[in-house]
Design a protein around this motif. Structure first.
Motif, PDB file in Angstrom:
ATOM      1  N   LEU A 101      85.643  10.122   8.557  1.00  0.00           N
ATOM      2  CA  LEU A 101      86.849  10.401   9.474  1.00  0.00           C
ATOM      3  C   LEU A 101      88.065  10.377   8.529  1.00  0.00           C
ATOM      4  N   LYS A 102      88.864  11.444   8.320  1.00  0.00           N
ATOM      5  CA  LYS A 102      89.765  11.497   7.616  1.00  0.00           C
ATOM      6  C   LYS A 102      91.248  10.677   8.296  1.00  0.00           C
ATOM      7  N   ALA A 103      91.607   9.738   7.824  1.00  0.00           N
ATOM      8  CA  ALA A 103      92.857   9.151   8.458  1.00  0.00           C
ATOM      9  C   ALA A 103      94.149   9.595   8.141  1.00  0.00           C
ATOM     10  N   GLU A 104      95.226   9.487   8.866  1.00  0.00           N
ATOM     11  CA  GLU A 104      96.456   9.960   8.891  1.00  0.00           C
ATOM     12  C   GLU A 104      97.031   9.339   7.721  1.00  0.00           C
ATOM     13  N   THR A 105      97.931  10.015   7.069  1.00  0.00           N
ATOM     14  CA  THR A 105      98.953   9.607   5.912  1.00  0.00           C
ATOM     15  C   THR A 105      99.750   8.371   6.542  1.00  0.00           C
ATOM     16  N   ASN A 106      99.751   7.284   5.685  1.00  0.00           N
ATOM     17  CA  ASN A 106     100.731   6.049   6.157  1.00  0.00           C
ATOM     18  C   ASN A 106      99.814   5.239   7.328  1.00  0.00           C
ATOM     19  N   THR A 107      98.663   5.529   7.702  1.00  0.00           N
ATOM     20  CA  THR A 107      97.913   4.988   8.657  1.00  0.00           C
ATOM     21  C   THR A 107      96.575   4.675   8.249  1.00  0.00           C
ATOM     22  N   VAL A 111      87.845  -1.513  11.011  1.00  0.00           N
ATOM     23  CA  VAL A 111      86.705  -1.641  11.551  1.00  0.00           C
ATOM     24  C   VAL A 111      86.840  -1.965  13.002  1.00  0.00           C
ATOM     25  N   ALA A 112      86.227  -1.341  14.002  1.00  0.00           N
ATOM     26  CA  ALA A 112      86.045  -1.266  15.298  1.00  0.00           C
ATOM     27  C   ALA A 112      87.350  -0.722  16.099  1.00  0.00           C
ATOM     28  N   ASP A 113      88.360   0.284  15.138  1.00  0.00           N
ATOM     29  CA  ASP A 113      89.468   0.859  15.975  1.00  0.00           C
ATOM     30  C   ASP A 113      88.914   2.120  16.628  1.00  0.00           C
ATOM     31  N   VAL A 114      89.500   2.226  17.675  1.00  0.00           N
ATOM     32  CA  VAL A 114      89.086   3.503  18.428  1.00  0.00           C
ATOM     33  C   VAL A 114      89.951   4.539  17.936  1.00  0.00           C
ATOM     34  N   ALA A 115      89.352   5.758  17.725  1.00  0.00           N
ATOM     35  CA  ALA A 115      90.263   6.853  16.833  1.00  0.00           C
ATOM     36  C   ALA A 115      90.429   8.075  17.726  1.00  0.00           C
ATOM     37  N   ILE A 116      91.362   8.710  17.999  1.00  0.00           N
ATOM     38  CA  ILE A 116      91.663   9.862  18.544  1.00  0.00           C
ATOM     39  C   ILE A 116      92.118  11.130  17.414  1.00  0.00           C
ATOM     40  N   SER A 133      98.661   8.618  25.734  1.00  0.00           N
ATOM     41  CA  SER A 133      97.480   9.505  25.288  1.00  0.00           C
ATOM     42  C   SER A 133      96.729   9.985  26.304  1.00  0.00           C
ATOM     43  N   PHE A 134      96.659  11.294  26.316  1.00  0.00           N
ATOM     44  CA  PHE A 134      95.767  12.061  27.278  1.00  0.00           C
ATOM     45  C   PHE A 134      94.436  12.435  26.627  1.00  0.00           C
ATOM     46  N   ALA A 135      94.565  12.315  25.249  1.00  0.00           N
ATOM     47  CA  ALA A 135      93.331  12.834  24.545  1.00  0.00           C
ATOM     48  C   ALA A 135      92.071  11.774  24.634  1.00  0.00           C
ATOM     49  N   PRO A 136      91.240  12.375  24.900  1.00  0.00           N
ATOM     50  CA  PRO A 136      89.807  11.411  25.013  1.00  0.00           C
ATOM     51  C   PRO A 136      89.606  10.444  23.640  1.00  0.00           C
ATOM     52  N   GLU A 137      89.066   9.549  23.624  1.00  0.00           N
ATOM     53  CA  GLU A 137      88.413   8.767  22.335  1.00  0.00           C
ATOM     54  C   GLU A 137      87.621   9.636  21.563  1.00  0.00           C
ATOM     55  N   ALA A 138      87.759   9.747  20.217  1.00  0.00           N
ATOM     56  CA  ALA A 138      86.823  10.664  19.556  1.00  0.00           C
ATOM     57  C   ALA A 138      85.922  10.001  18.862  1.00  0.00           C
ATOM     58  N   ALA A 139      86.257   8.781  18.356  1.00  0.00           N
ATOM     59  CA  ALA A 139      85.119   7.951  17.430  1.00  0.00           C
ATOM     60  C   ALA A 139      85.439   6.720  17.521  1.00  0.00           C
ATOM     61  N   SER A 147      95.330   4.537   4.149  1.00  0.00           N
ATOM     62  CA  SER A 147      96.362   5.603   4.459  1.00  0.00           C
ATOM     63  C   SER A 147      95.460   6.820   3.675  1.00  0.00           C
ATOM     64  N   ALA A 148      95.477   7.790   4.646  1.00  0.00           N
ATOM     65  CA  ALA A 148      94.883   9.194   4.204  1.00  0.00           C
ATOM     66  C   ALA A 148      93.446   9.092   3.670  1.00  0.00           C
ATOM     67  N   GLY A 149      92.684   8.083   3.701  1.00  0.00           N
ATOM     68  CA  GLY A 149      91.152   7.983   3.152  1.00  0.00           C
ATOM     69  C   GLY A 149      90.401   8.364   4.138  1.00  0.00           C
ATOM     70  N   LEU A 150      89.182   8.226   3.745  1.00  0.00           N
ATOM     71  CA  LEU A 150      88.070   8.759   4.653  1.00  0.00           C
ATOM     72  C   LEU A 150      87.447   7.293   5.117  1.00  0.00           C
ATOM     73  N   ALA A 151      87.557   7.333   6.285  1.00  0.00           N
ATOM     74  CA  ALA A 151      86.618   6.204   7.164  1.00  0.00           C
ATOM     75  C   ALA A 151      85.331   6.659   7.571  1.00  0.00           C
ATOM     76  N   TYR A 152      84.401   5.929   8.096  1.00  0.00           N
ATOM     77  CA  TYR A 152      83.241   6.255   8.784  1.00  0.00           C
ATOM     78  C   TYR A 152      82.960   5.655  10.073  1.00  0.00           C
ATOM     79  N   GLY A 153      82.691   6.675  10.962  1.00  0.00           N
ATOM     80  CA  GLY A 153      82.479   6.257  12.274  1.00  0.00           C
ATOM     81  C   GLY A 153      81.376   7.082  13.037  1.00  0.00           C
ATOM     82  N   TYR A 154      81.483   6.522  14.385  1.00  0.00           N
ATOM     83  CA  TYR A 154      80.522   7.276  15.346  1.00  0.00           C
ATOM     84  C   TYR A 154      81.430   7.847  16.014  1.00  0.00           C
TER      85      TYR A 154
END
Length: 160
Positions: A101-107, A111-116, A133-139, A147-154
């Motif tokens: 999962l590619k993270a936003e710049t500056n954010t 672990v255990a974050d809910v990502a949208i 936020s009206f968007a459903p949780e994605a991961a 910041s701007a790195g690659l996380a890993y998630g479900y």
């Protein structure tokens, strides 16, 4: 595992990207590869979708996608897991399973974050959004990143 009405033998892998669909393929078809479920989509956006990008459905046609999105508003339709999906090509996105999962710049993502789905195909922490936020949780994040790195998630995309 086959899905009713779908071929049980595919002529390509989930890393395949093509400008034309193989015979018998349709956008929107699903397949499994190990524990992950994928959907065949068409990138009709103006930007390529790289590994770790989430895609959202485009307003133009059924299973066409784009990385252009608005944080907290656009639902995640799938995540590019294996190979970059250039514009005007067909490819597979994971809709349920494990992915980078590619993270936003500056954010970063912890672990255990809910990502949208954030802006332009990157992911944001749901708790870090200042607007409703009206968007459903994605991961669900299983391995953190800065910041701007690659996380890993479900991943569990919108339609899955």
């Amino acid at each position: 595992m086959a899905i009713k009405g779908q071929p049980t033998l595919f002529v390509d892998g989930v890393s395949a990207v093509t400008a034309t669909l193989p015979a018998g393929y349709e956008v929107g078809m699903r397949r499994f590869d190990g524990p992950d479920e994928y959907m065949l989509v068409y990138n009709n956006g103006t930007t390529q979708a790289t590994v770790g990008n989430g895609v959202t459905i485009s307003a133009l046609t059924g299973y066409s996608v784009t990385v252009s999105s608005v944080t907290g508003i656009s639902p995640c339709f799938g995540v590019v897991k294996n190979v970059t999906l250039p514009t005007a090509t067909y490819g597979w996105v994971v809709i349920k399973g494990f992915s980078s999962l590619k993270a936003e710049t500056n954010t970063g993502l912890a672990v255990a974050d809910v990502a949208i789905l954030g802006a332009d195909g990157v992911f944001a922490r749901k708790s870090g959004i200042t607007v409703i936020s009206f968007a459903p949780e994605a991961a669900w994040v299983l391995q953190a990143t800065a910041s701007a790195g690659l996380a890993y998630g479900y991943v569990r995309a919108f339609q899955a």
